[in-house]
Design an enzyme around this catalytic site. Structure first.
Site, PDB file in Angstrom:
ATOM      1  N   LYS A 175      41.199  55.723  51.356  1.00  0.00           N
ATOM      2  CA  LYS A 175      40.791  56.429  50.126  1.00  0.00           C
ATOM      3  C   LYS A 175      39.310  56.190  49.822  1.00  0.00           C
ATOM      4  O   LYS A 175      38.562  57.129  49.559  1.00  0.00           O
ATOM      5  CB  LYS A 175      41.591  55.927  48.906  1.00  0.00           C
ATOM      6  CG  LYS A 175      43.077  56.114  48.986  1.00  0.00           C
ATOM      7  CD  LYS A 175      43.767  55.601  47.720  1.00  0.00           C
ATOM      8  CE  LYS A 175      43.617  54.095  47.511  1.00  0.00           C
ATOM      9  NZ  LYS A 175      44.240  53.271  48.558  1.00  0.00           N
ATOM     10  N   ARG A 227      38.546  40.503  52.416  1.00  0.00           N
ATOM     11  CA  ARG A 227      38.961  40.354  51.021  1.00  0.00           C
ATOM     12  C   ARG A 227      40.164  39.429  50.926  1.00  0.00           C
ATOM     13  O   ARG A 227      41.055  39.502  51.749  1.00  0.00           O
ATOM     14  CB  ARG A 227      39.329  41.724  50.441  1.00  0.00           C
ATOM     15  CG  ARG A 227      38.196  42.401  49.697  1.00  0.00           C
ATOM     16  CD  ARG A 227      38.467  43.864  49.443  1.00  0.00           C
ATOM     17  NE  ARG A 227      39.742  44.133  48.776  1.00  0.00           N
ATOM     18  CZ  ARG A 227      40.144  45.370  48.455  1.00  0.00           C
ATOM     19  NH1 ARG A 227      39.369  46.416  48.728  1.00  0.00           N
ATOM     20  NH2 ARG A 227      41.298  45.555  47.857  1.00  0.00           N
ATOM     21  N   ARG A 241      51.398  44.260  48.460  1.00  0.00           N
ATOM     22  CA  ARG A 241      50.683  45.431  47.944  1.00  0.00           C
ATOM     23  C   ARG A 241      51.349  46.724  48.395  1.00  0.00           C
ATOM     24  O   ARG A 241      51.383  47.709  47.665  1.00  0.00           O
ATOM     25  CB  ARG A 241      49.218  45.382  48.375  1.00  0.00           C
ATOM     26  CG  ARG A 241      48.475  44.257  47.660  1.00  0.00           C
ATOM     27  CD  ARG A 241      47.165  43.966  48.299  1.00  0.00           C
ATOM     28  NE  ARG A 241      46.233  45.062  48.123  1.00  0.00           N
ATOM     29  CZ  ARG A 241      45.161  45.249  48.879  1.00  0.00           C
ATOM     30  NH1 ARG A 241      44.904  44.439  49.881  1.00  0.00           N
ATOM     31  NH2 ARG A 241      44.362  46.247  48.638  1.00  0.00           N
ATOM     32  N   ARG A 297      47.388  54.747  39.374  1.00  0.00           N
ATOM     33  CA  ARG A 297      48.256  54.050  40.313  1.00  0.00           C
ATOM     34  C   ARG A 297      49.658  53.904  39.753  1.00  0.00           C
ATOM     35  O   ARG A 297      50.528  53.340  40.424  1.00  0.00           O
ATOM     36  CB  ARG A 297      47.693  52.655  40.569  1.00  0.00           C
ATOM     37  CG  ARG A 297      46.998  52.495  41.907  1.00  0.00           C
ATOM     38  CD  ARG A 297      46.548  51.046  42.002  1.00  0.00           C
ATOM     39  NE  ARG A 297      46.347  50.592  43.335  1.00  0.00           N
ATOM     40  CZ  ARG A 297      45.154  50.541  43.929  1.00  0.00           C
ATOM     41  NH1 ARG A 297      44.073  50.955  43.326  1.00  0.00           N
ATOM     42  NH2 ARG A 297      45.062  50.057  45.154  1.00  0.00           N
ATOM     43  N   ARG A 313      39.589  45.193  57.837  1.00  0.00           N
ATOM     44  CA  ARG A 313      38.623  45.640  56.822  1.00  0.00           C
ATOM     45  C   ARG A 313      37.662  44.498  56.491  1.00  0.00           C
ATOM     46  O   ARG A 313      38.075  43.360  56.331  1.00  0.00           O
ATOM     47  CB  ARG A 313      39.347  46.093  55.552  1.00  0.00           C
ATOM     48  CG  ARG A 313      38.376  46.385  54.399  1.00  0.00           C
ATOM     49  CD  ARG A 313      38.933  47.326  53.366  1.00  0.00           C
ATOM     50  NE  ARG A 313      40.104  46.826  52.669  1.00  0.00           N
ATOM     51  CZ  ARG A 313      40.789  47.537  51.770  1.00  0.00           C
ATOM     52  NH1 ARG A 313      40.418  48.776  51.472  1.00  0.00           N
ATOM     53  NH2 ARG A 313      41.847  47.038  51.183  1.00  0.00           N
TER      54      ARG A 313
HETATM   55  P1  ADP Z   1      42.854  49.255  48.001  1.00  0.00           P
HETATM   56  O1  ADP Z   1      41.526  49.318  48.652  1.00  0.00           O
HETATM   57  O2  ADP Z   1      43.838  48.468  48.727  1.00  0.00           O
HETATM   58  O3  ADP Z   1      43.405  50.605  47.666  1.00  0.00           O
HETATM   59  P2  ADP Z   1      41.661  48.638  45.471  1.00  0.00           P
HETATM   60  O4  ADP Z   1      40.332  48.119  45.809  1.00  0.00           O
HETATM   61  O5  ADP Z   1      41.762  50.035  44.991  1.00  0.00           O
HETATM   62  O6  ADP Z   1      42.654  48.414  46.681  1.00  0.00           O
HETATM   63  O7  ADP Z   1      42.350  47.711  44.389  1.00  0.00           O
HETATM   64  C1  ADP Z   1      42.398  46.294  44.547  1.00  0.00           C
HETATM   65  C2  ADP Z   1      43.285  45.709  43.457  1.00  0.00           C
HETATM   66  O8  ADP Z   1      42.741  46.012  42.167  1.00  0.00           O
HETATM   67  C3  ADP Z   1      44.701  46.263  43.414  1.00  0.00           C
HETATM   68  O9  ADP Z   1      45.567  45.604  44.329  1.00  0.00           O
HETATM   69  C4  ADP Z   1      45.073  45.991  41.965  1.00  0.00           C
HETATM   70  O10 ADP Z   1      45.383  44.608  41.749  1.00  0.00           O
HETATM   71  C5  ADP Z   1      43.773  46.279  41.232  1.00  0.00           C
HETATM   72  N1  ADP Z   1      43.693  47.701  40.821  1.00  0.00           N
HETATM   73  C6  ADP Z   1      42.836  48.650  41.271  1.00  0.00           C
HETATM   74  N2  ADP Z   1      43.049  49.825  40.679  1.00  0.00           N
HETATM   75  C7  ADP Z   1      44.084  49.642  39.817  1.00  0.00           C
HETATM   76  C8  ADP Z   1      44.793  50.485  38.929  1.00  0.00           C
HETATM   77  N3  ADP Z   1      44.493  51.791  38.782  1.00  0.00           N
HETATM   78  N4  ADP Z   1      45.812  49.937  38.212  1.00  0.00           N
HETATM   79  C9  ADP Z   1      46.132  48.641  38.325  1.00  0.00           C
HETATM   80  N5  ADP Z   1      45.511  47.795  39.161  1.00  0.00           N
HETATM   81  C10 ADP Z   1      44.496  48.278  39.913  1.00  0.00           C
HETATM   82  P1  ADP Z   2      41.506  52.221  50.787  1.00  0.00           P
HETATM   83  O1  ADP Z   2      40.355  52.515  49.871  1.00  0.00           O
HETATM   84  O2  ADP Z   2      42.525  53.305  50.800  1.00  0.00           O
HETATM   85  O3  ADP Z   2      42.109  50.887  50.538  1.00  0.00           O
HETATM   86  P2  ADP Z   2      39.464  51.952  52.893  1.00  0.00           P
HETATM   87  O4  ADP Z   2      38.677  53.199  52.781  1.00  0.00           O
HETATM   88  O5  ADP Z   2      38.862  50.706  52.378  1.00  0.00           O
HETATM   89  O6  ADP Z   2      40.945  52.177  52.268  1.00  0.00           O
HETATM   90  O7  ADP Z   2      39.878  51.761  54.430  1.00  0.00           O
HETATM   91  C1  ADP Z   2      40.635  50.640  54.871  1.00  0.00           C
HETATM   92  C2  ADP Z   2      40.073  50.119  56.199  1.00  0.00           C
HETATM   93  O8  ADP Z   2      40.351  51.068  57.229  1.00  0.00           O
HETATM   94  C3  ADP Z   2      38.571  49.937  56.200  1.00  0.00           C
HETATM   95  O9  ADP Z   2      38.266  48.834  57.019  1.00  0.00           O
HETATM   96  C4  ADP Z   2      38.034  51.238  56.789  1.00  0.00           C
HETATM   97  O10 ADP Z   2      36.785  51.036  57.464  1.00  0.00           O
HETATM   98  C5  ADP Z   2      39.136  51.602  57.767  1.00  0.00           C
HETATM   99  N1  ADP Z   2      39.368  53.065  57.870  1.00  0.00           N
HETATM  100  C6  ADP Z   2      39.230  54.010  56.897  1.00  0.00           C
HETATM  101  N2  ADP Z   2      39.555  55.246  57.352  1.00  0.00           N
HETATM  102  C7  ADP Z   2      39.906  55.067  58.654  1.00  0.00           C
HETATM  103  C8  ADP Z   2      40.351  55.961  59.702  1.00  0.00           C
HETATM  104  N3  ADP Z   2      40.507  57.289  59.477  1.00  0.00           N
HETATM  105  N4  ADP Z   2      40.616  55.431  60.900  1.00  0.00           N
HETATM  106  C9  ADP Z   2      40.489  54.087  61.124  1.00  0.00           C
HETATM  107  N5  ADP Z   2      40.084  53.205  60.200  1.00  0.00           N
HETATM  108  C10 ADP Z   2      39.789  53.674  58.976  1.00  0.00           C
END
Ligand code: ADP
Ligand code: ADP
Ligand code: ZN
Length: 214
Positions: free
Chosen positions: A13, A160, A171, A88, A127
Site C-alpha cells: 500500500k 521495524r 497483524r 482500518r 522490509r
Molecule cells: P503496514 O505497513 O503494515 O500496513 P502501518 O505502517 O500502516 O502498517 O501501521 C503500523 C501500525 O500502526 C499498525 O499495526 C497499527 O498498530 C497502527 N495503525 C496504523 N494505521 C492505523 C489505523 N487506521 N487504525 C488503527 N491503528 C493504525
Molecule cells: P504496506 O504499506 O502495505 O505495509 P509496503 O509498501 O511497505 O506495504 O511494502 C511492504 C514491503 O514489500 C516493502 O519492503 C516493499 O519494498 C515491498 N514491496 C512492495 N510492493 C512490492 C511488490 N509489488 N513486489 C515485491 N515487493 C514489494
C-alpha cells in the site's frame, strides 16, 4: 481525487501510495507514518500508540479518527488525497464517510492491493524502513543502492519492530478480523477496485493508474 488504499500489512500500500501521490500530485497520508513520527518525537499520542503497535494491534479508533480528520482539514487536501492505512475498521470508514458527507464530498476509489498471506511474511521480513525520512525498501525486491543506508537521506535502514515474524502473524489476524470487512463495505458503495499485488511493483502501479485514469 480521493483514494483509500486497502490491503494486508506488507501488501505494498505504502509503496503504491507514494507513487500515486507523486503522479497525481496529491498528499499521501499514512496513519502508520504519522504514529511513527509521533513515537520518534516522544509525544503523548506516540506513547499511547506504541503500546498497541508493538503488539501488532490497532490503535483505538478514538485516537486515530480525530487525527486523520484534522489532517484532511488542511489546505493541501482540498485537491484530494491518498489515504494509506486508514480506514482500518468499519467505524473508521463510517467516520470518514460522515465527515465527507458533511462537506458534500465522497471518496472516488478504494483500491485493494491483494496479496495472499503466504507472500506477506517474505514482504515483511525483508522490509527495511529509513529512520530518517520513512522511505521503505526491501532487501530483495527493492534494495537501497547504498546497502543499509537510505538512498535519499543517508540515515540507517532498520527492520521495524512490528515486522518481526512473531508480530506479523498477529497483524495478519487483526487484518482479516477488523480490516478485511472494508472490502465488502466499499464493494457495496460501488467504489472498490482490486489489483493483483503479487506482481512486480511497476506492474501493480500500471494496473492502478489504468483504474484511476491519466
Ligand atoms: P503496514 O505497513 O503494515 O500496513 P502501518 O505502517 O500502516 O502498517 O501501521 C503500523 C501500525 O500502526 C499498525 O499495526 C497499527 O498498530 C497502527 N495503525 C496504523 N494505521 C492505523 C489505523 N487506521 N487504525 C488503527 N491503528 C493504525
Ligand atoms: P504496506 O504499506 O502495505 O505495509 P509496503 O509498501 O511497505 O506495504 O511494502 C511492504 C514491503 O514489500 C516493502 O519492503 C516493499 O519494498 C515491498 N514491496 C512492495 N510492493 C512490492 C511488490 N509489488 N513486489 C515485491 N515487493 C514489494
Ligand atoms: Zn531516508
Amino acid at each position: 481525487m480521493k483514494i483509500v488504499m486497502l490491503g494486508a500489512p506488507g501488501a505494498g500500500k505504502g509503496t503504491q501510495a507514494k507513487m500515486i501521490a507523486s503522479k497525481y500530485e496529491i498528499p499521501h497520508i499514512s496513519t502508520g507514518d504519522i504514529f511513527r513520527a509521533n513515537l520518534k518525537n516522544g509525544t503523548e499520542l506516540g506513547k499511547k500508540a506504541k503500546v498497541y503497535m508493538d503488539q501488532g494491534l490497532l490503535v483505538p479508533d478514538e485516537l486515530t479518527v480525530d487525527l486523520v480528520m484534522d489532517r484532511l482539514a488542511q489546505e493541501d487536501c482540498k485537491k484530494g488525497y491518498i489515504l494509506d492505512g486508514f480506514p482500518r475498521t468499519i467505524p473508521q470508514a463510517e467516520a470518514l464517510d460522515a465527515a465527507l458527507t458533511r462537506i458534500g464530498e465522497k471518496l472516488d476509489y478504494a483500491v485493494d492491493v491483494d496479496v495472499p498471506d503466504e507472500n506477506i511474511v517474505t514482504r515483511m521480513s525483508g522490509r527495511r524502513a529509513c529512520t530518517g525520512c520513512g522511505a521503505t525498501y526491501h532487501v530483495v525486491f527493492n534494495p537501497s543502492k547504498k546497502g543499509d543506508i537510505c538512498e535519499t537521506c543517508g540515515e540507517p535502514l532498520v527492520l521495524r519492530e512490528d515486522d518481526k515474524p512473531e508480530t506479523v502473524q498477529k497483524r495478519l489476524d487483526v487484518y482479516h478480523d477488523q480490516t478485511q470487512p472494508l472490502i465488502e463495505y466499499y464493494t457495496k458503495q460501488g467504489i472498490l477496485k482490486r489489483v493483483d499485488g503479487t506482481m512486480d511493483m511497476n506492474d501493480v502501479f500500471a494496473a492502478i493508474t489504468d483504474i484511476l485514469g491519466a
